[in-house]
Write an enzyme that holds these catalytic residues in place. Structure first.
Site, PDB file in Angstrom:
ATOM      1  N   ARG A  43       0.878  -1.136   0.224  1.00  0.00           N
ATOM      2  CA  ARG A  43      -0.044   0.052  -0.120  1.00  0.00           C
ATOM      3  C   ARG A  43       0.965   1.335  -0.018  1.00  0.00           C
ATOM      4  NH1 ARG A  43      -5.559   1.510   1.451  1.00  0.00           N
ATOM      5  NH2 ARG A  43      -5.452   3.279   2.906  1.00  0.00           N
ATOM      6  N   ILE A  77      -7.582   7.509  -1.187  1.00  0.00           N
ATOM      7  CA  ILE A  77      -7.487   5.935  -1.220  1.00  0.00           C
ATOM      8  C   ILE A  77      -8.231   5.690  -0.108  1.00  0.00           C
ATOM      9  CG2 ILE A  77      -5.184   6.403  -0.239  1.00  0.00           C
ATOM     10  CD1 ILE A  77      -4.387   3.788  -1.259  1.00  0.00           C
ATOM     11  N   SER A  78      -9.281   4.433  -0.129  1.00  0.00           N
ATOM     12  CA  SER A  78     -10.042   4.037   0.666  1.00  0.00           C
ATOM     13  C   SER A  78      -9.341   3.365   1.920  1.00  0.00           C
ATOM     14  CB  SER A  78     -10.980   2.943   0.291  1.00  0.00           C
ATOM     15  OG  SER A  78     -11.745   3.615  -0.811  1.00  0.00           O
ATOM     16  N   GLN A  79      -9.964   3.454   3.198  1.00  0.00           N
ATOM     17  CA  GLN A  79      -9.303   2.749   4.225  1.00  0.00           C
ATOM     18  C   GLN A  79      -8.990   1.273   4.020  1.00  0.00           C
ATOM     19  OE1 GLN A  79     -12.616   2.746   7.123  1.00  0.00           O
ATOM     20  NE2 GLN A  79     -11.423   2.395   8.750  1.00  0.00           N
TER      21      GLN A  79
END
Ligand code: SAH
Length: 232
Positions: A43, A77-79
């Site tokens: 990530r 950017i999503s959790q």
């Protein structure tokens, strides 16, 4: 693409394992393929330089560094938990074809690529699409990134076994229904950005009927386009 020393990379591996245990397993994500995929995808390679220290934190992160030209401002950017929840709900199998709407950083597309046979990802902001495609390629992910309005789907590669959207629309775009395979799943937030939203799963049965399940309240940026919200 950033380069790290061997020791730094293993620190990220430790952070990733902790993320999987504390944020995903602890909250009920049980699909082992999703957990394995999330423990593999780096990530920290998908976030802007200034966000690298927070790459594995339990929250969404800004996609822009705040000193660019502003075109990606406000996008996130999503959790990690949300990415896992959506991909688990999409029940992606190794032979599946997936349409990912809202490429953003490319992170969710990379996780989907770990699960699926083929991933097409659409992003409406050209700069984001270009950066995401470069990141994905550098990491060896075979994701086809397309710049355009994802609310129209992408008929060229249809039908899709799963369609996953990271932006919230007023309702289910009809193009997605047209491009969904029998037994296919659509996972998308429905509602107004900044207002009430629910995470919806639409599943197509053998006779063509659609069944909706509600996964609860969420918070996403708007899905902007023909089958979404008008541009602000
Ligand atoms: N999945 C992304 C999160 C992106 S946030 C990640 O892992 O980083 C949602 C993205 O949807 C934003 O980049 C936004 O520009 C994009 N978007 C909004 N409406 C869209 C549309 N109609 N088609 C394609 N992308 C859209």
């Amino acid at each position: 693409m950033r380069w790290f020393t061997r020791s730094t990379n293993s620190e990220y591996l430790t952070e990733r394992r902790r993320m999987v245990e504390h944020q995903l397993v602890a909250r009920g994500i049980a699909d082992q393929r999703v957990l394995d995929a999330m423990s593999r995808v780096p990530r920290h390679e998908f976030v802007p330089e200034s966000q690298v220290p927070y790459a594995y934190a339990d929250r969404p992160l800004p996609l822009g560094d705040g000193h660019g030209d502003g075109r990606s401002d406000g996008q996130t950017i999503s959790q990690p938990y949300i990415v896992a929840q959506m991909l688990e709900a999409a029940r992606i199998g190794p032979e599946d074809r997936v349409l990912d709407v809202g490429t953003g950083s490319g992170y969710a597309a990379a996780v989907a690529a770990e699960l699926a046979h083929r991933v097409i990802s659409i992003e409406r902001i050209p700069d984001l699409a270009v950066t995401a495609a470069a990141t994905l390629e550098a990491l060896g992910y075979r994701v086809e990134v397309i710049t355009g309005d994802g609310t129209r789907g992408w008929p060229d590669a249809a039908p899709y076994d799963a369609i996953v959207a990271a932006a919230t629309g007023p309702s289910l775009p009809s193009a997605w229904v047209d491009q969904l395979a029998p037994g296919g799943r659509i996972v998308m937030p429905v509602g107004r950005s900044g207002g009430a939203q629910r995470l919806a799963v639409f599943e197509r049965d053998a006779t063509g009927g659609l069944h909706e399940t509600n996964l609860g309240a969420v918070s996403f940026v708007p899905l902007v386009g023909d089958g979404g919200w008008p541009e602000a």
